[in-house]
Design a protein around this motif. Structure first.
Motif, PDB file in Angstrom:
ATOM      1  N   ALA A 296     -25.651  37.808  16.507  1.00 45.24           N
ATOM      2  CA  ALA A 296     -25.921  37.555  17.923  1.00 45.24           C
ATOM      3  C   ALA A 296     -27.414  37.602  18.211  1.00 45.24           C
ATOM      4  N   SER A 297     -28.119  38.552  17.588  1.00 44.24           N
ATOM      5  CA  SER A 297     -29.550  38.685  17.830  1.00 44.24           C
ATOM      6  C   SER A 297     -30.311  37.463  17.334  1.00 44.24           C
ATOM      7  N   LEU A 298     -29.981  36.998  16.125  1.00 45.91           N
ATOM      8  CA  LEU A 298     -30.669  35.830  15.573  1.00 45.91           C
ATOM      9  C   LEU A 298     -30.363  34.578  16.391  1.00 45.91           C
ATOM     10  N   PHE A 299     -29.099  34.411  16.766  1.00 46.30           N
ATOM     11  CA  PHE A 299     -28.742  33.212  17.528  1.00 46.30           C
ATOM     12  C   PHE A 299     -29.365  33.248  18.920  1.00 46.30           C
ATOM     13  N   ASP A 300     -29.418  34.425  19.537  1.00 48.37           N
ATOM     14  CA  ASP A 300     -30.042  34.529  20.856  1.00 48.37           C
ATOM     15  C   ASP A 300     -31.493  34.081  20.815  1.00 48.37           C
ATOM     16  N   ALA A 301     -32.187  34.415  19.722  1.00 51.14           N
ATOM     17  CA  ALA A 301     -33.579  33.982  19.586  1.00 51.14           C
ATOM     18  C   ALA A 301     -33.666  32.456  19.508  1.00 51.14           C
ATOM     19  N   LEU A 302     -32.761  31.857  18.762  1.00 50.02           N
ATOM     20  CA  LEU A 302     -32.733  30.393  18.678  1.00 50.02           C
ATOM     21  C   LEU A 302     -32.477  29.781  20.054  1.00 50.02           C
ATOM     22  N   GLN A 303     -31.597  30.407  20.837  1.00 43.48           N
ATOM     23  CA  GLN A 303     -31.290  29.893  22.176  1.00 43.48           C
ATOM     24  C   GLN A 303     -32.505  30.006  23.089  1.00 43.48           C
ATOM     25  N   ILE A 304     -33.218  31.108  23.000  1.00 47.65           N
ATOM     26  CA  ILE A 304     -34.425  31.288  23.802  1.00 47.65           C
ATOM     27  C   ILE A 304     -35.460  30.215  23.461  1.00 47.65           C
ATOM     28  N   ALA A 305     -35.622  29.961  22.160  1.00 46.25           N
ATOM     29  CA  ALA A 305     -36.586  28.944  21.738  1.00 46.25           C
ATOM     30  C   ALA A 305     -36.157  27.558  22.205  1.00 46.25           C
ATOM     31  N   GLU A 328     -43.658  29.566  19.798  1.00 47.33           N
ATOM     32  CA  GLU A 328     -44.117  30.748  20.521  1.00 47.33           C
ATOM     33  C   GLU A 328     -42.955  31.490  21.175  1.00 47.33           C
ATOM     34  N   ALA A 329     -41.942  30.739  21.608  1.00 44.58           N
ATOM     35  CA  ALA A 329     -40.768  31.390  22.197  1.00 44.58           C
ATOM     36  C   ALA A 329     -40.017  32.206  21.160  1.00 44.58           C
ATOM     37  N   MET A 330     -39.942  31.696  19.932  1.00 45.87           N
ATOM     38  CA  MET A 330     -39.321  32.473  18.853  1.00 45.87           C
ATOM     39  C   MET A 330     -40.098  33.760  18.613  1.00 45.87           C
ATOM     40  N   ALA A 331     -41.406  33.685  18.692  1.00 49.53           N
ATOM     41  CA  ALA A 331     -42.225  34.887  18.496  1.00 49.53           C
ATOM     42  C   ALA A 331     -41.965  35.905  19.592  1.00 49.53           C
ATOM     43  N   ARG A 332     -41.899  35.444  20.827  1.00 48.65           N
ATOM     44  CA  ARG A 332     -41.638  36.364  21.940  1.00 48.65           C
ATOM     45  C   ARG A 332     -40.247  36.977  21.845  1.00 48.65           C
ATOM     46  N   GLY A 334     -38.971  38.035  19.281  1.00 49.58           N
ATOM     47  CA  GLY A 334     -38.973  39.090  18.281  1.00 49.58           C
ATOM     48  C   GLY A 334     -39.201  38.643  16.858  1.00 49.58           C
ATOM     49  N   PHE A 335     -39.490  37.341  16.674  1.00 44.83           N
ATOM     50  CA  PHE A 335     -39.626  36.817  15.308  1.00 44.83           C
ATOM     51  C   PHE A 335     -40.922  36.003  15.172  1.00 44.83           C
ATOM     52  N   PRO A 336     -42.055  36.676  15.218  1.00 45.51           N
ATOM     53  CA  PRO A 336     -43.338  35.964  15.148  1.00 45.51           C
ATOM     54  C   PRO A 336     -43.581  35.280  13.809  1.00 45.51           C
ATOM     55  N   GLY A 337     -42.847  35.655  12.772  1.00 46.67           N
ATOM     56  CA  GLY A 337     -43.027  35.015  11.474  1.00 46.67           C
ATOM     57  C   GLY A 337     -42.168  33.782  11.269  1.00 46.67           C
ATOM     58  N   TYR A 338     -41.324  33.444  12.252  1.00 50.47           N
ATOM     59  CA  TYR A 338     -40.465  32.268  12.126  1.00 50.47           C
ATOM     60  C   TYR A 338     -41.332  31.006  12.132  1.00 50.47           C
ATOM     61  N   THR A 339     -41.176  30.198  11.129  1.00 47.92           N
ATOM     62  CA  THR A 339     -41.946  28.951  11.065  1.00 47.92           C
ATOM     63  C   THR A 339     -41.035  27.818  10.619  1.00 47.92           C
ATOM     64  N   ARG A 340     -41.131  26.712  11.310  1.00 50.62           N
ATOM     65  CA  ARG A 340     -40.331  25.534  10.974  1.00 50.62           C
ATOM     66  C   ARG A 340     -41.218  24.313  11.126  1.00 50.62           C
ATOM     67  N   GLY A 341     -41.125  23.390  10.171  1.00 49.14           N
ATOM     68  CA  GLY A 341     -41.997  22.216  10.156  1.00 49.14           C
ATOM     69  C   GLY A 341     -41.806  21.305  11.348  1.00 49.14           C
ATOM     70  N   HIS A 342     -40.580  21.137  11.801  1.00 49.49           N
ATOM     71  CA  HIS A 342     -40.333  20.352  13.011  1.00 49.49           C
ATOM     72  C   HIS A 342     -39.058  20.844  13.691  1.00 49.49           C
ATOM     73  N   PHE A 343     -38.996  20.627  14.985  1.00 52.14           N
ATOM     74  CA  PHE A 343     -37.837  21.031  15.781  1.00 52.14           C
ATOM     75  C   PHE A 343     -37.037  19.803  16.243  1.00 52.14           C
ATOM     76  N   GLY A 344     -37.059  18.769  15.452  1.00 54.58           N
ATOM     77  CA  GLY A 344     -36.290  17.588  15.805  1.00 54.58           C
ATOM     78  C   GLY A 344     -37.016  16.322  15.420  1.00 54.58           C
ATOM     79  N   HIS A 345     -36.419  15.211  15.760  1.00 54.49           N
ATOM     80  CA  HIS A 345     -36.869  13.940  15.197  1.00 54.49           C
ATOM     81  C   HIS A 345     -36.254  12.776  15.950  1.00 54.49           C
TER      82      HIS A 345
END
Length: 413
Positions: A296-305, A328-332, A334-345
């Motif tokens: 739930a915590s991980l998915f909530d972060a994805l939803q926030i982003a 930046e939303a992922m960082a806020r 709680g996951f400032p180290g989350y990095t993804r090359g793209h968020f869509g296409h």
């Protein structure tokens, strides 16, 4: 039906200083002409076919077409200025001819086609001949010494050499980016294809969702999704469903094939249907039972982003800005180290499920009306499972339309 917008093409060519586009890939050939490229393009080598699009709208488009597919071309395309490139497949046309002995009939049919007595078919196709035919068309239009735009991204070194030999007086210019920018704005017909495709994919997701139970295998869920999508196509008498693809995962290891559903498992569904070659892309996440606090915590972060980036998907927003805000939303969260090359296409009729442009930090593209984009916030964590929120969006004049209808949150089953 051709989807190339000649007005937009002329504007892009003028800005790039290009006199004419010479489109050699099967996808771009069909995009420009509305006709199938044919079997001679199966090897991804250039020279079997070509579409010629002058920057000057007063000059008609032209094409090099294989002899096997010339009838299909004439039936599908409005382009009438064509040259025929023979391939390895033997043909003949006896329609309208008087009855006579078979040998004489076929000989007369070949003569009617203009076949010379020493005609020989190539092993597959003769790229030099195809390029030569294109060169002749360019010369007839007064473009044989201009700047010709080619998609270098799809041209082998060997084919570039042959093309250069056929066009010794021209300057070959890389138009890969120009063609991508043409294709990123969809025609009403293309939008219709993508809308239908996502509707079928979601019908399949409903069937998959109804199939989820403890002990059901990953392969059974994937099969249920495809069965549901195809059933919806049959119910609606859709006859141009040209393919399906799926990345369904079950359990704690999201990229491991197989597995069966156990209580507490995540079920990641990333799927698409192809209508006339145009692919949709949708992602949903389910959990068998109640999600754990970690899930739930991980998915909530994805939803926030996702919720942070979504409002920016509108005309005038740089794609890099969408990437920055989502990261930046992922960082806020709680996951400032989350990095993804793209968020869509982008979405379209490319070779895979993802098409340029990308919602990345490196993108120089500004979002425009008429784009169809997939916006996604995925995460794949071994020991937890795969999670994804992904919707397909049409960019409108005042924002966007989400083309999906199913809820995108973490759904407990």
């Amino acid at each position: 039906m051709a989807h190339l917008d000649r007005t937009r093409a002329a504007q892009l060519m003028e800005a790039a200083g290009i006199d004419v586009l010479l489109l050699l890939s099967p996808e771009s050939f069909t995009y420009a002409t509305g006709a199938p490229a044919g079997v001679a393009t199966m090897w991804r080598r250039a020279g079997a076919v070509a579409a010629i699009v002058p920057a000057d709208a007063a000059l008609p488009e032209a094409a090099v077409v294989t002899d096997l597919f010339q009838a299909a071309f004439r039936a599908s395309s409005v382009i009438t200025d064509i040259r025929i490139n023979p391939i390895w497949v033997e043909t003949g046309d006896i329609r309208g001819m008087e009855a006579q002995p078979p040998e004489d009939l076929i000989k007369a049919a070949w003569a009617k086609q203009g076949r010379s007595h020493d005609f020989q078919r190539p092993e597959t196709f003769d790229a030099s001949m195809g390029f030569g035919l294109a060169a002749a068309l360019l010369a007839e239009k007064g473009l044989s010494d201009g700047r010709i735009g080619i998609e270098f991204d799809g041209l082998s070194v060997t084919d570039f050499r042959l093309l250069s030999m056929a066009l010794p007086q021209v300057e070959l210019v890389d138009a890969s980016d120009l063609v991508r920018r043409l294709k990123m704005i969809k025609s009403p017909t293309e939008i219709g294809y993508l809308r239908t495709a996502v509707e079928l994919a979601e019908a399949g997701i409903v069937t998959l969702r109804e199939t989820v139970d403890i002990g059901v295998s990953r392969d059974a869920l994937a099969g249920a999704w495809e069965k549901g999508a195809r059933a919806e196509a049959a119910r609606r008498n859709i006859d141009n469903l040209t393919g399906v693809w799926e990345y369904v995962s079950v359990g704690q290891n999201p990229w491991t094939k197989g597995g069966v559903v156990e209580r507490g498992d995540l079920i990641k569904v990333d799927v698409g249907c192809l209508i006339a070659g145009y692919t949709s892309d949708t992602g949903r996440t389910f959990v068998c039972g109640t999600p754990s606090s970690l899930q739930a915590s991980l998915f909530d972060a994805l939803q926030i982003a996702y919720d942070a980036g979504l409002p920016l998907l509108k005309p005038g927003t740089p794609m890099s800005e969408v990437h920055r805000v989502t990261t930046e939303a992922m960082a806020r969260a709680g996951f400032p180290g989350y990095t993804r090359g793209h968020f869509g296409h982008g979405l379209g009729a490319g070779l895979g499920s993802e098409e340029w442009p990308f919602l990345s930090g490196q993108s120089d593209v500004v979002i425009e009306t008429g784009m169809v984009l997939a916006f996604e916030t995925p995460w794949y964590v071994d020991g937890v499972g795969g999670m994804i929120i992904e919707n397909q969006l049409l960019i409108t004049a005042d924002g966007h339309e989400i083309m999906n209808r199913l809820p995108s949150g973490l759904v407990s089953l």
